[in-house]
Design a protein around this motif. Structure first.
Motif, PDB file in Angstrom:
ATOM      1  N   ASP A  36       0.846  -1.201   0.000  1.00 10.40           N
ATOM      2  CA  ASP A  36       0.000   0.000   0.000  1.00 10.40           C
ATOM      3  C   ASP A  36       0.882   1.253   0.000  1.00 10.40           C
ATOM      4  O   ASP A  36       1.266   1.765   1.051  1.00 10.40           O
ATOM      5  CB  ASP A  36      -0.918  -0.027   1.236  1.00 10.40           C
ATOM      6  CG  ASP A  36      -1.898   1.121   1.261  1.00 10.40           C
ATOM      7  OD1 ASP A  36      -1.784   2.031   0.419  1.00 10.40           O
ATOM      8  OD2 ASP A  36      -2.786   1.109   2.141  1.00 10.40           O
ATOM      9  N   MET A  37       1.176   1.755  -1.192  1.00 12.10           N
ATOM     10  CA  MET A  37       2.109   2.887  -1.287  1.00 12.10           C
ATOM     11  C   MET A  37       1.428   4.245  -1.182  1.00 12.10           C
ATOM     12  O   MET A  37       2.066   5.281  -1.394  1.00 12.10           O
ATOM     13  CB  MET A  37       2.900   2.797  -2.603  1.00 12.10           C
ATOM     14  CG  MET A  37       3.936   1.701  -2.572  1.00 12.10           C
ATOM     15  SD  MET A  37       5.021   1.768  -1.122  1.00 12.10           S
ATOM     16  CE  MET A  37       5.961   3.223  -1.491  1.00 12.10           C
ATOM     17  N   ILE A  38       0.139   4.247  -0.887  1.00 12.27           N
ATOM     18  CA  ILE A  38      -0.536   5.541  -0.681  1.00 12.27           C
ATOM     19  C   ILE A  38      -1.204   5.586   0.701  1.00 12.27           C
ATOM     20  O   ILE A  38      -2.059   6.431   0.971  1.00 12.27           O
ATOM     21  CB  ILE A  38      -1.565   5.823  -1.795  1.00 12.27           C
ATOM     22  CG1 ILE A  38      -2.585   4.687  -1.907  1.00 12.27           C
ATOM     23  CG2 ILE A  38      -0.864   6.053  -3.126  1.00 12.27           C
ATOM     24  CD1 ILE A  38      -3.838   5.074  -2.653  1.00 12.27           C
ATOM     25  N   SER A  39      -0.766   4.644   1.574  1.00 14.49           N
ATOM     26  CA  SER A  39      -1.299   4.612   2.948  1.00 14.49           C
ATOM     27  C   SER A  39      -2.824   4.736   2.956  1.00 14.49           C
ATOM     28  O   SER A  39      -3.390   5.457   3.792  1.00 14.49           O
ATOM     29  CB  SER A  39      -0.693   5.735   3.803  1.00 14.49           C
ATOM     30  OG  SER A  39       0.697   5.598   3.873  1.00 14.49           O
ATOM     31  N   SER A  40      -3.467   4.019   1.998  1.00 18.77           N
ATOM     32  CA  SER A  40      -4.929   4.021   1.925  1.00 18.77           C
ATOM     33  C   SER A  40      -5.549   5.411   2.110  1.00 18.77           C
ATOM     34  O   SER A  40      -6.193   5.705   3.112  1.00 18.77           O
ATOM     35  CB  SER A  40      -5.516   3.018   2.914  1.00 18.77           C
ATOM     36  OG  SER A  40      -5.435   1.731   2.338  1.00 18.77           O
ATOM     37  N   TRP A  41      -5.307   6.254   1.102  1.00 27.14           N
ATOM     38  CA  TRP A  41      -5.746   7.654   1.125  1.00 27.14           C
ATOM     39  C   TRP A  41      -5.118   8.433   2.278  1.00 27.14           C
ATOM     40  O   TRP A  41      -5.751   9.237   2.930  1.00 27.14           O
ATOM     41  CB  TRP A  41      -7.284   7.779   1.110  1.00 27.14           C
ATOM     42  CG  TRP A  41      -7.807   8.078  -0.267  1.00 27.14           C
ATOM     43  CD1 TRP A  41      -7.126   8.627  -1.315  1.00 27.14           C
ATOM     44  CD2 TRP A  41      -9.138   7.813  -0.762  1.00 27.14           C
ATOM     45  NE1 TRP A  41      -7.927   8.730  -2.418  1.00 27.14           N
ATOM     46  CE2 TRP A  41      -9.170   8.251  -2.112  1.00 27.14           C
ATOM     47  CE3 TRP A  41     -10.291   7.280  -0.195  1.00 27.14           C
ATOM     48  CZ2 TRP A  41     -10.312   8.162  -2.893  1.00 27.14           C
ATOM     49  CZ3 TRP A  41     -11.419   7.192  -0.969  1.00 27.14           C
ATOM     50  CH2 TRP A  41     -11.430   7.624  -2.307  1.00 27.14           C
ATOM     51  N   TRP A  42      -3.819   8.095   2.525  1.00 21.07           N
ATOM     52  CA  TRP A  42      -2.933   8.929   3.338  1.00 21.07           C
ATOM     53  C   TRP A  42      -3.205   8.832   4.843  1.00 21.07           C
ATOM     54  O   TRP A  42      -2.807   9.719   5.605  1.00 21.07           O
ATOM     55  CB  TRP A  42      -2.986  10.411   2.895  1.00 21.07           C
ATOM     56  CG  TRP A  42      -3.096  10.607   1.402  1.00 21.07           C
ATOM     57  CD1 TRP A  42      -2.832   9.679   0.421  1.00 21.07           C
ATOM     58  CD2 TRP A  42      -3.509  11.774   0.698  1.00 21.07           C
ATOM     59  NE1 TRP A  42      -3.055  10.206  -0.829  1.00 21.07           N
ATOM     60  CE2 TRP A  42      -3.478  11.485  -0.698  1.00 21.07           C
ATOM     61  CE3 TRP A  42      -3.897  13.051   1.098  1.00 21.07           C
ATOM     62  CZ2 TRP A  42      -3.818  12.423  -1.675  1.00 21.07           C
ATOM     63  CZ3 TRP A  42      -4.239  13.974   0.119  1.00 21.07           C
ATOM     64  CH2 TRP A  42      -4.202  13.663  -1.253  1.00 21.07           C
ATOM     65  N   VAL A  43      -3.855   7.776   5.290  1.00 25.04           N
ATOM     66  CA  VAL A  43      -4.228   7.709   6.707  1.00 25.04           C
ATOM     67  C   VAL A  43      -3.407   6.721   7.537  1.00 25.04           C
ATOM     68  O   VAL A  43      -3.094   6.995   8.692  1.00 25.04           O
ATOM     69  CB  VAL A  43      -5.743   7.414   6.889  1.00 25.04           C
ATOM     70  CG1 VAL A  43      -6.587   8.506   6.285  1.00 25.04           C
ATOM     71  CG2 VAL A  43      -6.153   6.064   6.342  1.00 25.04           C
TER      72      VAL A  43
END
Ligand SMILES: Cc1ncc(COP(=O)(O)O)c(C=O)c1O
Length: 411
Positions: A36-43
């Motif tokens: 998950d390289m976007i931290s699941s919508w940055w969270v």
């Protein structure tokens, strides 16, 4: 049956059903594993299913799951506020809870507006924002971002009026940036000399506009902008919903400067990605403008789940993990890894703290790259023609190296 957010249901592929998360990985029902390289919508700043946060949540749920937050208070909220305060400039000392990034912004906008209304300054009805900004999908947050927002054009006729300032984009190799910044500030002065007295607050995502495509602008510009608007008595809102909690390499983007905003909006990483929770932090000066015998001068705003105790303990635990030496070291290492990484054949390469971004030539190419990454077990989600990495802080150098390798092979 499910209608997904930010999705054109007609053309997109069916959702990938996720069964389990652990660290930087998600496991799908079909056995595939995704980084998950976007931290699941940055969270999910510490990665998925962080066990210490999960246990804290369990214990709190067995003790007190929720209580109305008007006449009552509780330890999780008070501890969270006390611990956050230690990491903020002393002037930011009044904490108002809400549920998500959009509501943290709504609260700041409404407070700024009412701050002036309560003092009889009825003409301060406008907001000022940076072009291309994104502050959420509720009406106030959409309006504050301005009528040219790439996300909200359908609703723009319903927005309240805002004034806007051009954002001078900064990236490796940018030309004549200082001239551009000076011109924008000069034009702003001219505009404010006419309408400055009608503006209540400036709202900005400090240093980096996230949803606009991870667009950076320089600290020097931020400081000049704030200095300029303050000459006209305008309040300053820092929307750190995305930048908060070390995303930019420091606890908050405001830690890069001496500026103390009048409002700070926090959410996303606040609970380590476990539960929705938000805070709008402001000053004693703002708070005192609401104290009166007149009930209409109070801030008449709240949500059913305001300061939910389970979310508050998740946030306390997340903050504790964040401040540990090993987390701090890892954040610095991720930032260094991004800086040292090369991405070939791209435009506007840029990094800030744990964020790395670049542009490709088209929206289609960005989506094609993201699809190729997905085939290689990497979750990326482009913003227009921008690709970015915004990993959880538990990601390893080997995992980052794999991601850059997959991207470069595709390019
Ligand atoms: C800077 C900023 N503000 C506000 C929001 C809205 O947050 P939420 O999606 O939690 O409502 C976002 C979401 O991406 C954001 O990036």
């Amino acid at each position: 049956m499910i209608w997904r957010p930010f999705t054109q249901e007609k053309t997109t592929h069916p959702a990938i059903k996720v069964k389990k998360g652990e660290g930087a990985y998600l496991w799908a029902e079909d056995g595939e594993k995704y980084l998950d390289m976007i931290s699941s919508w940055w969270v999910t700043i510490h990665g998925h299913a962080q066990q210490e946060i999960a246990h804290a949540i369990y214990h709190q749920a067995c003790t007190l799951e929720h209580v109305i937050f008007a006449e009552f208070s509780h330890d999780p909220a008070e501890t969270l506020v006390k611990n956050l305060k230690k990491n903020l400039p002393a002037h930011l000392c009044k904490f108002f809870f809400s549920d998500d990034g959009s509501t943290a912004v709504e609260v700041a906008l409404k407070m700024a507006y009412q701050y002036f209304q309560n003092q009889g300054m009825k003409e301060r009805k406008l907001f000022l924002s940076l072009e291309g900004g994104y502050h959420g999908d509720t009406f106030g947050a959409m309006s504050a971002a301005g009528k040219n927002s790439q996300y909200h054009a359908t609703f723009s006729e319903l927005f309240f009026n805002t004034a806007s300032v051009e954002a001078p984009e900064f990236y490796t190799g940018v030309q004549a940036i200082e001239e551009k910044e000076n011109r924008i500030i000069q034009e702003l002065h001219e505009k404010l000399s006419e309408i400055g007295h009608t503006i209540s607050a400036l709202i900005v995502e400090p240093l980096i506009q996230g949803a606009a495509g991870m667009r950076l602008y320089r600290l020097e510009f931020l400081e000049a902008l704030v200095k300029t608007v303050r000459q006209y008595g305008i309040l300053v809102i820092f929307d750190e919903v995305m930048t908060g909690f070390y995303r930019t390499g420091k606890m908050f983007a405001l830690d890069y400067t001496q500026i103390i905003p009048d409002f700070l909006c926090l959410s996303k990483g606040l609970t380590g990605g476990f539960l929705p929770l938000a805070l709008t932090v402001t000053t004693k000066k703002v708070y005192e403008a609401f104290l009166s015998k007149d009930p209409q001068k109070a801030f008449l705003h709240g949500h059913s789940y305001t300061a939910n105790p389970i979310a508050c303990v998740a946030a306390c635990k997340s903050l504790e993990i964040l401040l540990r030496q090993e987390t701090q070291q890892r954040i610095a290492e991720i930032a260094q890894f991004h800086k040292n990484s090369f991405v070939k054949n791209v435009h506007k390469r840029r990094t800030l703290g744990t964020i790395s971004a670049f542009d490709v030539s088209s929206y289609e190419e960005a989506h094609s790259l993201a699809n190729a990454a997905l085939q290689n077990g990497i979750l990326l989600r482009p913003l227009g023609n921008t690709l970015y990495l915004l990993p959880p802080y538990c990601v390893t150098d080997e995992e980052l190296a794999k991601v850059y390798d997959v991207i470069n092979k595709y390019l």
